[in-house]
Design a protein around this motif. Structure first.
Motif, short mmCIF file in Angstrom:
data_model
loop_
_atom_site.label_atom_id
_atom_site.label_comp_id
_atom_site.label_asym_id
_atom_site.label_seq_id
_atom_site.Cartn_x
_atom_site.Cartn_y
_atom_site.Cartn_z
N LEU A 170 0.83 -1.20 0.00
CA LEU A 170 0.00 0.00 0.00
C LEU A 170 0.87 1.26 0.00
O LEU A 170 1.78 1.40 0.82
CB LEU A 170 -0.92 0.01 1.23
CG LEU A 170 -1.85 1.22 1.35
CD1 LEU A 170 -2.85 1.27 0.20
CD2 LEU A 170 -2.58 1.24 2.68
N GLY A 171 0.61 2.16 -0.93
CA GLY A 171 1.31 3.45 -0.97
C GLY A 171 2.63 3.42 -1.73
O GLY A 171 3.23 4.47 -1.94
N LEU A 172 3.08 2.23 -2.15
CA LEU A 172 4.34 2.16 -2.90
C LEU A 172 4.07 2.46 -4.39
O LEU A 172 2.93 2.46 -4.84
CB LEU A 172 4.99 0.78 -2.72
CG LEU A 172 5.40 0.50 -1.26
CD1 LEU A 172 6.02 -0.89 -1.13
CD2 LEU A 172 6.38 1.55 -0.76
N VAL A 173 5.15 2.72 -5.13
CA VAL A 173 5.02 3.19 -6.52
C VAL A 173 5.49 2.10 -7.47
O VAL A 173 6.59 1.55 -7.32
CB VAL A 173 5.86 4.48 -6.72
CG1 VAL A 173 5.77 4.96 -8.16
CG2 VAL A 173 5.38 5.58 -5.76
N THR A 174 4.66 1.78 -8.46
CA THR A 174 4.98 0.69 -9.38
C THR A 174 6.09 1.10 -10.34
O THR A 174 6.23 2.28 -10.67
CB THR A 174 3.74 0.26 -10.19
OG1 THR A 174 3.28 1.38 -10.94
CG2 THR A 174 2.63 -0.22 -9.28
N VAL A 175 6.88 0.10 -10.80
CA VAL A 175 7.98 0.41 -11.71
C VAL A 175 7.76 -0.20 -13.09
O VAL A 175 8.61 -0.08 -13.96
CB VAL A 175 9.35 -0.08 -11.16
CG1 VAL A 175 9.73 0.69 -9.92
CG2 VAL A 175 9.31 -1.58 -10.88
N GLU A 176 6.62 -0.87 -13.29
CA GLU A 176 6.36 -1.39 -14.63
C GLU A 176 4.88 -1.26 -14.95
O GLU A 176 4.04 -1.23 -14.04
CB GLU A 176 6.83 -2.86 -14.73
CG GLU A 176 6.11 -3.78 -13.77
CD GLU A 176 6.78 -5.15 -13.65
OE1 GLU A 176 7.88 -5.33 -14.17
OE2 GLU A 176 6.17 -6.03 -13.04
N ASP A 177 4.59 -1.17 -16.26
CA ASP A 177 3.20 -1.11 -16.69
C ASP A 177 2.53 -2.43 -16.34
O ASP A 177 3.13 -3.50 -16.50
CB ASP A 177 3.13 -0.92 -18.21
CG ASP A 177 3.78 0.38 -18.66
OD1 ASP A 177 4.03 1.24 -17.79
OD2 ASP A 177 4.05 0.51 -19.86
N LEU A 178 1.30 -2.35 -15.88
CA LEU A 178 0.57 -3.58 -15.57
C LEU A 178 -0.60 -3.71 -16.54
O LEU A 178 -1.48 -2.86 -16.57
CB LEU A 178 0.08 -3.56 -14.13
CG LEU A 178 1.06 -4.18 -13.14
CD1 LEU A 178 0.71 -3.80 -11.72
CD2 LEU A 178 1.11 -5.69 -13.30
N LEU A 180 0.21 2.80 -5.43
CA LEU A 180 -0.74 1.72 -5.15
C LEU A 180 -1.70 2.10 -4.02
O LEU A 180 -1.30 2.23 -2.86
CB LEU A 180 0.01 0.44 -4.79
CG LEU A 180 0.80 -0.20 -5.94
CD1 LEU A 180 1.68 -1.32 -5.42
CD2 LEU A 180 -0.15 -0.71 -7.03
N GLY A 181 -2.96 2.28 -4.37
CA GLY A 181 -4.03 2.48 -3.39
C GLY A 181 -4.77 1.17 -3.19
O GLY A 181 -4.44 0.16 -3.83
N PRO A 182 -5.75 1.16 -2.32
CA PRO A 182 -6.49 -0.08 -2.07
C PRO A 182 -7.07 -0.71 -3.34
O PRO A 182 -6.98 -1.93 -3.52
CB PRO A 182 -7.60 0.37 -1.12
CG PRO A 182 -7.03 1.55 -0.41
CD PRO A 182 -6.16 2.25 -1.42
N ALA A 183 -7.65 0.10 -4.22
CA ALA A 183 -8.25 -0.46 -5.44
C ALA A 183 -7.19 -1.04 -6.37
O ALA A 183 -7.41 -2.08 -7.01
CB ALA A 183 -9.07 0.60 -6.17
N HIS A 184 -6.00 -0.37 -6.43
CA HIS A 184 -4.91 -0.92 -7.25
C HIS A 184 -4.55 -2.33 -6.78
O HIS A 184 -4.32 -3.23 -7.58
CB HIS A 184 -3.66 -0.06 -7.15
CG HIS A 184 -3.81 1.30 -7.75
ND1 HIS A 184 -4.27 2.37 -7.05
CD2 HIS A 184 -3.54 1.76 -9.00
CE1 HIS A 184 -4.29 3.43 -7.84
NE2 HIS A 184 -3.85 3.09 -9.03
N LEU A 185 -4.48 -2.50 -5.44
CA LEU A 185 -4.09 -3.82 -4.91
C LEU A 185 -5.12 -4.86 -5.32
O LEU A 185 -4.78 -6.00 -5.66
CB LEU A 185 -3.94 -3.74 -3.39
CG LEU A 185 -2.85 -2.77 -2.91
CD1 LEU A 185 -2.82 -2.68 -1.39
CD2 LEU A 185 -1.48 -3.19 -3.45
N GLY A 186 -6.41 -4.46 -5.29
CA GLY A 186 -7.47 -5.37 -5.74
C GLY A 186 -7.30 -5.74 -7.21
O GLY A 186 -7.42 -6.90 -7.59
N VAL A 187 -6.97 -4.73 -8.03
CA VAL A 187 -6.78 -4.99 -9.46
C VAL A 187 -5.58 -5.92 -9.68
O VAL A 187 -5.66 -6.88 -10.45
CB VAL A 187 -6.57 -3.66 -10.23
CG1 VAL A 187 -6.14 -3.94 -11.66
CG2 VAL A 187 -7.85 -2.84 -10.22
#
Ligand code: AMP
Ligand code: MG
Length: 438
Positions: free
Chosen positions: A29-37, A156-163
């Motif tokens: 939670l709250g971390l920043v992604t380094v690749e396109d998903l 990454l927010g809560p919904a991102h983690l769900g996705v």
């Protein structure tokens, strides 16, 4: 004195981004992604019903109304999670629950609200005509194979983690969460539980700065109170530099001080001893400890410490974490009263509370209490910092810019960059779209 932006720019030009690593969703939670998903399987994976009801052939319900309903034979029941075993034939229906796969033969779902049952629930009475596709959620309707879920650089927010989980990943590649050492300095500081002798005070800054570090999304590591002893402080800072990604200290960096932390830091690191044209939080020590570990030597007065963290350490930590939006938003609001100040060449940052005026609906700012740099209770009561540039201040009813400590990130410039990247990302992935729908 140097301008605020000069110190901020100098820090942001120095502080590196941390390396990426794979992190379990529960820790991300709250971390920043380094690749396109992007979706490698359709979401949802199969066509399914969005309501509880009956899977039917739409044509069988032609003309159905409450006055002249249609009767269909119920041949099966499908809860979510069960695969259909029989098709829906002409004159037939299957009782179906939300999320269950649409059975073969059916091309629409009739909501349970538009039905009644007869006999031993083996006949359904349908009082509304269905059109093909009614209440069916097609496979890939949320994300088709190749569709962009979200691009690199997303927070990454809560919904991102769900996705991410729905994409079938239990971990995600992100910029590592920084470990940040927090240490107070000063011989006057006494931990809770011990009595105060004359001249001694409690340590307000350490719990506050640890919480600010945590709130910024980093891991705070308690390095205690560093007594004014060269050997002790040297050893602690060496340990902090070798085990943490950044160090935040408070106290001992003001003009005229000859605190031990100054001596130690000057020896250990290439330090900037800045006097910044702001009030509070004029003095700041910033440098890089061995191993490229940034150190923020914040002033000791608690309000100065807090404001200094907000203005300098937080944006730097967010940059280390890969955030493109590193600054708090600034909102123009109406001054609820005169906010007068004297001309002193500095930007004043007054602690204010925000309130929405009931008649005008507009936000107003009022002083949160005493504006001296030791009055931490006013900082606690505040929602933000009123930015009063050098001059006479503002009069009641005039607009004043407030840096919003109640909001995480600014949406103005950098989010535009993120939006452009999202657009390019979507475009580059659109060629992969299979058009796979149920
Ligand atoms: P300094 O920056 O060391 O000159 O300290 C400025 C003022 O802040 C002094 O009144 C100190 O006693 C006070 N101070 C320093 N560190 C802390 C702390 N951790 N908690 C509360 N007050 C502090
Ligand atoms: Mg001191």
């Amino acid at each position: 004195m140097i301008p605020l932006e000069e110190a901020q720019n100098s820090i942001l030009a120095t502080v590196p981004r941390l390396p990426a690593t794979s992190v379990a969703l529960a820790e991300a939670l709250g971390l920043v992604t380094v690749e396109d998903l992007a979706a490698t399987e359709p979401i949802p994976p199969f066509a399914n019903t969005g309501v509880d009801g009956y899977a039917v052939r739409a044509g069988d319900t032609a003309g159905a109304t409450p006055d002249s309903p249609v009767r269909l034979r119920v041949v099966d029941e499908l809860p979510a999670g069960k695969a259909p075993s029989v098709p829906v034939g002409p004159g037939e229906a299957i009782r179906i629950m939300t999320g269950a796969p649409t059975p073969e033969g059916a091309d629409a779902i009739v909501m349970v609200e538009d039905t009644a049952t007869e006999g031993d629930r083996d006949v359904v009475v349908i009082s509304k005509e269905a059109r093909p596709g009614d209440h069916i959620r097609p496979a890939g309707g949320d994300l088709a194979v190749g569709d962009a879920a979200f691009p690199a650089g997303s927070v990454l927010g809560p919904a991102h983690l769900g996705v991410v989980n729905s994409l079938g990943h239990s971990a995600v590649n992100v910029v590592r969460r920084p470990r940040v050492a927090v240490m107070s300095t000063g011989d006057e500081l006494v931990p809770p539980g011990e009595p105060l002798a004359i001249g001694q005070i409690r340590d307000s800054n350490r719990p506050m700065l640890m919480a600010l570090v945590t709130q910024a999304g980093c891991e705070a590591v308690d390095f205690g109170i560093g007594v004014d002893d060269e050997a002790v402080i040297t050893e602690r800072l060496e340990k902090a530099a070798s085990s943490c990604d950044a160090v935040v200290t408070s106290g001992g960096v003001s003009m005229g001080d000859y605190d031990v932390i100054k001596i130690v830091l000057s020896r250990m690191a290439d330090m900037n001893w800045w006097q910044i044209a702001i009030r509070p939080a004029k003095p700041l020590a910033f440098g890089m400890l061995p191993g490229g570990v940034p150190i923020f030597g914040l002033p000791g007065n608690p309000v100065s410490s807090h404001v200094s963290f907000e203005l300098f350490a937080r944006p730097a930590l967010l940059q280390m974490m890969g955030h493109s939006r590193r600054f708090r938003p600034v909102t123009p609001v109406i001054a609820a009263h005169d906010m007068r100040r004297r001309v002193d060449g500095k930007l004043h940052l007054d602690r204010v509370t925000l309130r929405r005026d009931e008649t005008s609906g507009q936000l107003t700012a009022a002083s949160a209490g005493g504006q001296a740099s030791n009055v931490l209770s006013a900082m606690a009561a505040s929602d933000g910092l009123a930015l009063l540039p050098d001059g006479e201040g503002v009069a009641a009813g005039e607009m004043v810019d407030v840096m919003r400590l109640d909001l995480p990130a600014d949406h103005s410039t950098t989010s535009r960059r993120l939006r452009r990247r999202l657009l390019l990302f979507r475009r580059s992935h659109s060629s992969l779209r299979s058009g796979f729908v149920g």
